[in-house]
Design an enzyme around this catalytic site. Structure first.
Site, short mmCIF file in Angstrom:
data_model
loop_
_atom_site.label_atom_id
_atom_site.label_comp_id
_atom_site.label_asym_id
_atom_site.label_seq_id
_atom_site.Cartn_x
_atom_site.Cartn_y
_atom_site.Cartn_z
N HIS A 55 0.87 -1.17 0.00
CA HIS A 55 0.00 0.00 0.00
C HIS A 55 0.91 1.22 0.00
CE1 HIS A 55 -2.30 -3.04 2.35
NE2 HIS A 55 -3.35 -2.56 1.73
N ASP A 58 2.38 1.81 3.38
CA ASP A 58 3.29 0.81 3.95
C ASP A 58 4.72 1.30 3.78
OD1 ASP A 58 1.14 -0.86 4.38
OD2 ASP A 58 1.48 -2.03 2.56
N MET A 89 2.83 -5.78 -7.17
CA MET A 89 1.47 -5.23 -7.05
C MET A 89 1.50 -4.02 -6.13
SD MET A 89 -1.16 -5.24 -4.60
CE MET A 89 -1.80 -6.66 -3.73
N GLU A 182 -10.75 -6.78 -5.33
CA GLU A 182 -10.66 -7.81 -4.29
C GLU A 182 -11.95 -7.82 -3.46
OE1 GLU A 182 -7.15 -7.65 -1.85
OE2 GLU A 182 -8.05 -8.91 -0.31
N LYS A 184 -14.73 -8.91 -0.61
CA LYS A 184 -14.73 -9.38 0.78
C LYS A 184 -16.15 -9.15 1.32
CE LYS A 184 -12.24 -8.94 5.18
NZ LYS A 184 -11.18 -8.26 5.93
N GLU A 218 -9.45 -13.64 -2.61
CA GLU A 218 -8.70 -14.06 -1.42
C GLU A 218 -9.36 -15.27 -0.77
OE1 GLU A 218 -7.06 -11.17 1.32
OE2 GLU A 218 -7.80 -12.36 3.01
N HIS A 221 -11.54 -14.60 2.25
CA HIS A 221 -12.76 -13.80 2.05
C HIS A 221 -13.93 -14.66 1.56
CE1 HIS A 221 -10.17 -9.90 1.58
NE2 HIS A 221 -10.00 -10.51 2.74
N ASP A 246 -4.82 -13.68 -3.53
CA ASP A 246 -4.38 -13.54 -2.14
C ASP A 246 -4.54 -14.89 -1.45
OD1 ASP A 246 -3.70 -10.93 -2.43
OD2 ASP A 246 -5.25 -10.12 -1.10
N ASP A 256 -11.96 -12.21 10.13
CA ASP A 256 -10.88 -12.36 9.16
C ASP A 256 -9.59 -12.83 9.86
OD1 ASP A 256 -9.32 -12.09 6.95
OD2 ASP A 256 -9.38 -9.91 6.89
N ASP A 258 -6.75 -14.48 8.45
CA ASP A 258 -5.46 -14.35 7.73
C ASP A 258 -4.42 -15.37 8.16
OD1 ASP A 258 -6.24 -12.24 6.10
OD2 ASP A 258 -5.58 -10.70 7.50
N ASP A 288 -1.33 -13.09 1.46
CA ASP A 288 -1.89 -11.98 2.23
C ASP A 288 -2.37 -12.56 3.56
OD1 ASP A 288 -2.94 -9.69 3.19
OD2 ASP A 288 -4.66 -9.60 1.85
C1 GCO Z 1 -7.97 -7.48 4.23
C2 GCO Z 1 -7.52 -7.42 2.80
C3 GCO Z 1 -6.30 -6.59 2.59
C4 GCO Z 1 -6.04 -6.32 1.13
C5 GCO Z 1 -4.95 -5.33 0.97
C6 GCO Z 1 -4.52 -5.14 -0.44
O1 GCO Z 1 -8.81 -8.30 4.51
O2 GCO Z 1 -7.47 -6.70 5.06
O3 GCO Z 1 -7.33 -8.73 2.37
O4 GCO Z 1 -5.19 -7.22 3.17
O5 GCO Z 1 -5.72 -7.49 0.44
O6 GCO Z 1 -5.41 -4.13 1.49
O7 GCO Z 1 -5.52 -4.63 -1.18
MN MN Z 2 -6.32 -9.49 0.67
MN MN Z 3 -8.15 -10.23 3.79
#
Ligand code: GCO
Ligand code: MN
Ligand code: MN
Length: 388
Positions: A55, A58, A89, A182, A184, A218, A221, A246, A256, A258, A288
């Site tokens: 980002h 970041d 990316m 993306e 979610k 993802e 998601h 992702d 979420d 991850d 991700d």
């Molecule tokens: C989340 C998302 C993020 C995006 C990231 C890139 O659930 O927080 O997956 O991690 O992937 O902001 O666009």
């Molecule tokens: Mn993501």
């Molecule tokens: Mn995510």
């Protein structure tokens, strides 16, 4: 025995925010300290990754002066050159600053929408400068809790206007970005717009330049929404829209998580790797995810190694699946081919329609046939469990 050591040619990439995750959650403070982006790049290169994604913030803090920005970017580029790591990316942080609390491109406040465009154009400039070719849109705050505000239809149309604007901006600058949406379903908003892969695919068809837009699905998601990630990926591949991916893991219907790739749904992870490898997808295998909040920095690198190692092990399992004669025989038995009927069923003509309407079928035989899926599934599980 393979040693499952990642190589840049495996195209494994990580977001700066993933291995850089501080272990903060809604109930607790950070459990780890911030790692410098240049240090992250060096560590990832050491582990055999291909690239990083980021980002805007970041790398460059929101409040950085133009001079500071240039210095940070210069140093970062130097580390990229030294390590050979690519920026594959780029994306915009449109969710951390309270400005975006009620959405960015879908805010009901025209000033916020305009600022989101400004911030994204600047982030696109940064990504292009670093060599990124894919630009991701994750609508973190693009959603709502209160739908009586009357913006449900407007939100989609504002979102569309912004994406159309940014695609033209990319063209006018000669950036050649491929844009990846993306989806979610929720978190951080109660309901997010374009919640799943199918919804995003439908939306892309309404854009001015749909060919520029694809998906960044993802694993977590679709799983949060109770859907099958392999099915979503198959549909994205079928539509020619799998621009980026992702990879992580997640228990169904939870917040979420991850999790490290493969940590929770090994069977689906295997199917996913098989789909990616069989389809010839040649984009980044982008993780991700982040280390558990319990971990220290050593745990973070174990997490990163684990993501890549699991992918490579599953890739090898997919090769074994293709070479396993019993599995292949089960697959062959599953499919019933009939050249004459297949020719009749494809490519309409009046004659074919007449012939099909007149055709007799042995329905009893069809009803009685067992396709052998129990055996196929058990064979595959045994292969995954390491006894085949
Ligand atoms: C989340 C998302 C993020 C995006 C990231 C890139 O659930 O927080 O997956 O991690 O992937 O902001 O666009
Ligand atoms: Mn993501
Ligand atoms: Mn995510």
């Amino acid at each position: 025995m393979a040693n499952y050591t990642p190589q840049p040619s495996d195209k494994f990439t990580f977001g700066l925010w993933t291995v850089g995750n501080l272990g903060r959650d809604p109930f607790g403070e950070a459990t780890r300290v911030r790692l410098e982006p240049t240090y992250i790049v060096e560590k990832l290169a050491e582990l055999g990754a291909y690239g990083v994604s980021l980002h805007d913030n970041d790398l460059v803090p929101l409040e950085a002066s133009p001079n500071e920005r240039d210095r940070i970017v210069r140093e970062f580029k130097k580390t990229l050159e030294q390590t050979g790591l690519k920026v594959t990316m780029a994306t915009t942080n449109l969710f951390t600053d309270p400005v975006f609390k009620d959405g960015a491109f879908t805010s009901a406040d025209a000033r916020v929408r305009a600022f989101a465009l400004q911030k994204t154009m600047r982030a696109m400039d940064l990504g292009a400068e670093l060599g990124a070719q894919i630009y991701v849109f994750w609508g973190g705050r693009e959603g709502s809790e209160v739908d009586f505000s009357g913006k449900l239809l407007d939100a989609l149309s504002w979102f569309r206007d912004s994406l159309n604007f940014l695609a033209e901006y990319s063209d006018s600058q000669g950036y050649g970005y491929r844009f990846a949406l993306e989806p979610k379903p929720n978190e951080p908003r109660g309901d997010l717009f374009l919640p799943v892969v199918g919804a995003a695919l439908g939306f892309i068809a309404t854009l001015d330049k749909p060919e520029r837009f694809g998906l960044n699905p993802e694993f977590a998601h679709e799983t949060m929404a109770g859907l099958s990630f392999p099915h979503a990926i198959a549909q994205a591949i079928d539509a020619g829209k799998l621009f980026h991916i992702d990879l992580n893991d997640q228990k169904m219907s939870r917040f979420d998580q991850d999790l490290r790739f493969g940590a929770e749904n090994l069977k689906a992870a295997f199917m996913l790797v098989k789909l990616l490898e069989d389809s010839g997808y040649d984009g980044p295998r982008h993780f991700d995810a982040h280390a558990l909040r319990t971990e220290d920095e050593a745990g973070v690198w174990e997490f990163a190694k684990g993501c890549m190692r699991t992918y490579l092990i599953l890739k090898e399992k997919a090769q074994r699946f293709d070479q396993d004669s019993e599995i292949q025989a089960a697959l062959k038995a599953y499919r019933v081919e009939d050249a004459e009927l297949e020719a009749l069923s494809k490519g309409f003509s009046k004659e074919k329609a007449e012939a099909l309407k007149a055709r007799g079928f042995d329905l009893d035989a069809l009803r009685k046939r067992g396709p052998g899926l129990e055996r196929l599934d058990q064979l595959t599980l045994e292969l995954l469990m390491g006894v085949r």
